[in-house]
Design a protein around this motif. Structure first.
Motif, PDB file in Angstrom:
ATOM      1  N   ALA A 245       0.833  -1.212   0.000  1.00 35.79           N
ATOM      2  CA  ALA A 245       0.000   0.000   0.000  1.00 35.79           C
ATOM      3  C   ALA A 245       0.866   1.259   0.000  1.00 35.79           C
ATOM      4  CB  ALA A 245      -0.931  -0.019   1.212  1.00 35.79           C
ATOM      5  N   ILE A 246       1.937   1.226   0.752  1.00 32.01           N
ATOM      6  CA  ILE A 246       2.845   2.396   0.809  1.00 32.01           C
ATOM      7  C   ILE A 246       3.527   2.611  -0.532  1.00 32.01           C
ATOM      8  CG2 ILE A 246       4.970   3.267   1.852  1.00 32.01           C
ATOM      9  CD1 ILE A 246       4.038   1.962   4.469  1.00 32.01           C
ATOM     10  N   ARG A 247       3.941   1.494  -1.200  1.00 30.01           N
ATOM     11  CA  ARG A 247       4.596   1.632  -2.499  1.00 30.01           C
ATOM     12  C   ARG A 247       3.643   2.197  -3.555  1.00 30.01           C
ATOM     13  NH1 ARG A 247       6.753  -3.647  -1.047  1.00 30.01           N
ATOM     14  NH2 ARG A 247       8.963  -3.402  -0.412  1.00 30.01           N
ATOM     15  N   GLU A 248       2.385   1.758  -3.570  1.00 32.53           N
ATOM     16  CA  GLU A 248       1.414   2.289  -4.514  1.00 32.53           C
ATOM     17  C   GLU A 248       1.187   3.797  -4.303  1.00 32.53           C
ATOM     18  OE1 GLU A 248       0.005   0.930  -7.061  1.00 32.53           O
ATOM     19  OE2 GLU A 248       0.986  -1.043  -6.759  1.00 32.53           O
ATOM     20  N   GLN A 253       2.253   9.529  -5.948  1.00 32.80           N
ATOM     21  CA  GLN A 253       2.886  10.815  -5.642  1.00 32.80           C
ATOM     22  C   GLN A 253       3.929  11.194  -6.701  1.00 32.80           C
ATOM     23  OE1 GLN A 253       4.459  10.479  -1.686  1.00 32.80           O
ATOM     24  NE2 GLN A 253       2.594  11.324  -0.746  1.00 32.80           N
ATOM     25  N   ALA A 254       4.724  10.199  -7.166  1.00 30.70           N
ATOM     26  CA  ALA A 254       5.747  10.473  -8.192  1.00 30.70           C
ATOM     27  C   ALA A 254       5.101  10.930  -9.493  1.00 30.70           C
ATOM     28  CB  ALA A 254       6.604   9.233  -8.421  1.00 30.70           C
ATOM     29  N   LEU A 255       3.977  10.252  -9.928  1.00 26.26           N
ATOM     30  CA  LEU A 255       3.287  10.670 -11.138  1.00 26.26           C
ATOM     31  C   LEU A 255       2.718  12.084 -11.015  1.00 26.26           C
ATOM     32  CD1 LEU A 255       1.422   7.327 -12.012  1.00 26.26           C
ATOM     33  CD2 LEU A 255       3.438   8.288 -13.158  1.00 26.26           C
ATOM     34  N   LYS A 257       3.808  14.473  -9.101  1.00 31.21           N
ATOM     35  CA  LYS A 257       4.924  15.426  -9.124  1.00 31.21           C
ATOM     36  C   LYS A 257       5.456  15.626 -10.542  1.00 31.21           C
ATOM     37  CE  LYS A 257       9.207  16.450  -6.691  1.00 31.21           C
ATOM     38  NZ  LYS A 257      10.185  15.973  -5.677  1.00 31.21           N
ATOM     39  N   GLN A 258       5.488  14.537 -11.346  1.00 34.97           N
ATOM     40  CA  GLN A 258       5.956  14.649 -12.736  1.00 34.97           C
ATOM     41  C   GLN A 258       5.008  15.517 -13.550  1.00 34.97           C
ATOM     42  OE1 GLN A 258       6.558  10.855 -14.543  1.00 34.97           O
ATOM     43  NE2 GLN A 258       7.479  11.690 -16.427  1.00 34.97           N
ATOM     44  N   ARG A 259       3.663  15.336 -13.344  1.00 31.38           N
ATOM     45  CA  ARG A 259       2.704  16.174 -14.071  1.00 31.38           C
ATOM     46  C   ARG A 259       2.861  17.656 -13.681  1.00 31.38           C
ATOM     47  NH1 ARG A 259      -0.718  11.628 -13.076  1.00 31.38           N
ATOM     48  NH2 ARG A 259      -1.493  12.645 -11.171  1.00 31.38           N
ATOM     49  N   ALA A 260       3.094  17.914 -12.389  1.00 36.63           N
ATOM     50  CA  ALA A 260       3.283  19.313 -11.957  1.00 36.63           C
ATOM     51  C   ALA A 260       4.531  19.925 -12.587  1.00 36.63           C
ATOM     52  CB  ALA A 260       3.377  19.374 -10.436  1.00 36.63           C
ATOM     53  N   ARG A 261       5.610  19.122 -12.687  1.00 35.91           N
ATOM     54  CA  ARG A 261       6.835  19.642 -13.311  1.00 35.91           C
ATOM     55  C   ARG A 261       6.618  19.949 -14.790  1.00 35.91           C
ATOM     56  NH1 ARG A 261      11.535  15.563 -10.906  1.00 35.91           N
ATOM     57  NH2 ARG A 261      11.530  16.424  -8.748  1.00 35.91           N
ATOM     58  N   GLU A 262       5.836  19.095 -15.508  1.00 27.78           N
ATOM     59  CA  GLU A 262       5.569  19.335 -16.919  1.00 27.78           C
ATOM     60  C   GLU A 262       4.764  20.618 -17.109  1.00 27.78           C
ATOM     61  OE1 GLU A 262       5.813  18.594 -20.962  1.00 27.78           O
ATOM     62  OE2 GLU A 262       6.836  17.628 -19.272  1.00 27.78           O
ATOM     63  N   GLN A 263       3.758  20.839 -16.244  1.00 28.18           N
ATOM     64  CA  GLN A 263       2.985  22.081 -16.332  1.00 28.18           C
ATOM     65  C   GLN A 263       3.863  23.305 -16.063  1.00 28.18           C
ATOM     66  OE1 GLN A 263      -0.325  21.715 -13.695  1.00 28.18           O
ATOM     67  NE2 GLN A 263      -1.367  20.116 -14.914  1.00 28.18           N
ATOM     68  N   GLU A 264       4.743  23.198 -15.080  1.00 31.24           N
ATOM     69  CA  GLU A 264       5.635  24.332 -14.777  1.00 31.24           C
ATOM     70  C   GLU A 264       6.593  24.598 -15.933  1.00 31.24           C
ATOM     71  OE1 GLU A 264       8.720  25.747 -11.240  1.00 31.24           O
ATOM     72  OE2 GLU A 264       7.765  23.751 -11.195  1.00 31.24           O
ATOM     73  N   ARG A 265       7.100  23.518 -16.586  1.00 33.70           N
ATOM     74  CA  ARG A 265       7.995  23.708 -17.731  1.00 33.70           C
ATOM     75  C   ARG A 265       7.276  24.419 -18.871  1.00 33.70           C
ATOM     76  NH1 ARG A 265       9.035  21.431 -22.351  1.00 33.70           N
ATOM     77  NH2 ARG A 265       7.415  19.848 -22.029  1.00 33.70           N
ATOM     78  N   ARG A 266       6.013  24.015 -19.153  1.00 32.00           N
ATOM     79  CA  ARG A 266       5.257  24.676 -20.202  1.00 32.00           C
ATOM     80  C   ARG A 266       4.991  26.147 -19.877  1.00 32.00           C
ATOM     81  NH1 ARG A 266       0.642  19.993 -21.337  1.00 32.00           N
ATOM     82  NH2 ARG A 266       2.088  18.402 -22.215  1.00 32.00           N
ATOM     83  N   ARG A 267       4.664  26.404 -18.612  1.00 37.90           N
ATOM     84  CA  ARG A 267       4.419  27.798 -18.220  1.00 37.90           C
ATOM     85  C   ARG A 267       5.684  28.655 -18.360  1.00 37.90           C
ATOM     86  NH1 ARG A 267       2.329  26.654 -13.877  1.00 37.90           N
ATOM     87  NH2 ARG A 267       4.132  26.897 -12.471  1.00 37.90           N
ATOM     88  N   ASP A 268       6.851  28.104 -17.979  1.00 34.33           N
ATOM     89  CA  ASP A 268       8.117  28.839 -18.124  1.00 34.33           C
ATOM     90  C   ASP A 268       8.455  29.088 -19.593  1.00 34.33           C
ATOM     91  OD1 ASP A 268       8.374  28.839 -15.407  1.00 34.33           O
ATOM     92  OD2 ASP A 268       9.689  27.072 -15.337  1.00 34.33           O
ATOM     93  N   ALA A 269       8.184  28.082 -20.459  1.00 36.82           N
ATOM     94  CA  ALA A 269       8.444  28.261 -21.886  1.00 36.82           C
ATOM     95  C   ALA A 269       7.563  29.376 -22.467  1.00 36.82           C
ATOM     96  CB  ALA A 269       8.199  26.942 -22.628  1.00 36.82           C
ATOM     97  N   GLU A 270       6.276  29.441 -22.033  1.00 33.33           N
ATOM     98  CA  GLU A 270       5.392  30.498 -22.502  1.00 33.33           C
ATOM     99  C   GLU A 270       5.863  31.876 -22.053  1.00 33.33           C
ATOM    100  OE1 GLU A 270       2.253  32.268 -24.467  1.00 33.33           O
ATOM    101  OE2 GLU A 270       3.027  30.200 -24.581  1.00 33.33           O
ATOM    102  N   TRP A 271       6.325  31.951 -20.785  1.00 29.88           N
ATOM    103  CA  TRP A 271       6.855  33.231 -20.281  1.00 29.88           C
ATOM    104  C   TRP A 271       8.109  33.640 -21.048  1.00 29.88           C
ATOM    105  CZ3 TRP A 271       4.703  36.884 -17.619  1.00 29.88           C
ATOM    106  CH2 TRP A 271       3.656  36.605 -16.759  1.00 29.88           C
ATOM    107  N   ASP A 272       8.992  32.687 -21.368  1.00 26.85           N
ATOM    108  CA  ASP A 272      10.210  33.004 -22.142  1.00 26.85           C
ATOM    109  C   ASP A 272       9.859  33.524 -23.534  1.00 26.85           C
ATOM    110  OD1 ASP A 272      11.747  32.239 -20.012  1.00 26.85           O
ATOM    111  OD2 ASP A 272      12.040  30.177 -20.732  1.00 26.85           O
ATOM    112  N   ARG A 273       8.855  32.881 -24.184  1.00 23.48           N
ATOM    113  CA  ARG A 273       8.446  33.334 -25.509  1.00 23.48           C
ATOM    114  C   ARG A 273       7.892  34.762 -25.459  1.00 23.48           C
ATOM    115  NH1 ARG A 273       3.966  33.677 -28.322  1.00 23.48           N
ATOM    116  NH2 ARG A 273       2.714  32.860 -26.605  1.00 23.48           N
TER     117      ARG A 273
END
Length: 340
Positions: A245-248, A253-255, A257-273
């Motif tokens: 149960a703890i491993r699941e 949590q890892a997934l 966190k990965q989705r949050a990082r992808e959203q932040e990367r897209r937001r940073d790319a939009e700000w850079d553009r």
């Protein structure tokens, strides 16, 4: 928790803070002393400069008056008010040979003039001697006052240094006494803590030998509110279901966190553009502004050149007009005046 080690660290920290505080106080005391000495020296230097300036002003006032200079008659502001006609009478002393107002054989007041000049020269000499003696007396008085002030200032400095040494010795003596008292208290406290530690260790060993921890009783991990309430300090581990149960949960949590990082990367790319677009627009506007400034500068240079040519032509015309309007008699009169 090792309470004795923490207490020892706290004591060491307090001792270190006390030593740093004493070092800071000593450094501050030295800085105050140096500031006092610098203030006294600066005051002495200011007084010396003030006395020298006062003596220089007095000397210039007494011995370097403007009226005594040779070229005073050329720089006299009252020269026009004092000016008189070329000749007042036959015995006018201002009628020199170059003025062609008086010739040889017409000096009737020669003896009186020479007597008056000798008397005037004697009076000037006596007045200069008197002024010189007064200046020497004033200089001597100023030197005596300066010597007295310097002696008094040195005495004050020596007195401050003596008081400083006495206070430093008193502080050192009090510090030594305080350190000895603290050392004695610390030794006594260490002995008491050592005896108490030995007693506590013996009690702890006895309790462990008689308790459930070393006997590894599985019921000791059950809390007073049921089986689901586990005592952490007596718990021996989890079963496979709890581990899965703890491993699941960790994978979810890892997934996330990965989705949050992808959203932040897209937001940073939009700000850079957006920043690149704004910078490019700013650069284009600055270049356009520079081109407009260059064109305006060229127009202004052309206008200034035309105005300069017009001004030069006007000046030449005014000079020619001025020379052409001067009458002949006035021209010769100006020429004779300039030649004389």
């Amino acid at each position: 928790i090792d309470k004795d080690a923490l207490d020892a660290q706290v004591k060491e920290r307090k001792i270190q803070e006390a030593a740093e505080k004493a070092e800071h106080e000593r450094f501050a005391h030295d800085m105050k002393k140096n500031d006092k000495l610098m203030c006294l020296l600066e005051e002495r230097q200011k007084n010396e400069v003030k006395d020298m300036n006062r003596a220089l002003i007095e000397f210039q006032k007494n011995f370097q008056k403007p009226e005594t200079r040779r070229e005073f008659d050329l720089n006299d502001p009252q020269a026009l008010k004092k000016d008189r006609p070329a000749r007042v009478s036959d015995d006018d002393p201002r009628c020199t040979i170059s003025g062609m107002q008086k010739f040889m054989g017409e000096d009737l007041n020669y003896d009186q003039r020479m007597k008056f000049q000798k008397e005037q020269l004697r009076e000037w000499s006596l007045q200069q001697q008197k002024d010189w003696k007064n200046a020497l007396a004033d200089q001597k008085l100023a030197d005596d006052l300066y010597d007295k002030f310097r002696i008094e200032l040195d005495r004050k400095i020596m007195e401050e240094q003596r008081k400083e040494e006495e206070s430093r010795r008193a502080v050192c003596t009090a510090t030594k006494i305080f350190n000895r008292i603290q050392a004695a208290e610390l030794d006594h406290k260490n002995e008491l803590e050592k005896a108490q530690k030995i007693k506590d260790d013996m009690d702890e060993i006895t309790c462990l030998l008689r308790g459930d921890l070393l006997s590894e009783n599985p019921d000791q991990a059950i809390g007073p509110w049921g089986k689901h309430n586990v005592l952490v300090n007596r718990w021996k581990g989890m079963n496979q279901e709890q581990l899965m149960a703890i491993r699941e949960f960790q994978k979810e949590q890892a997934l996330e966190k990965q989705r949050a990082r992808e959203q932040e990367r897209r937001r940073d790319a939009e700000w850079d553009r957006q920043r690149l677009q704004a910078a490019r627009a700013q650069l284009l506007w600055e270049r356009h502004q520079q081109r407009q400034n260059q064109v305006e500068r060229q127009h202004l240079d052309v206008a200034n050149a035309e105005l300069s040519q017009e001004q030069k032509a006007k000046n030449i015309y005014l000079k020619e007009e001025e020379y052409s309007n001067i009458p002949t008699d006035e021209f010769y009169a100006q020429f004779n005046t300039t030649t004389r």
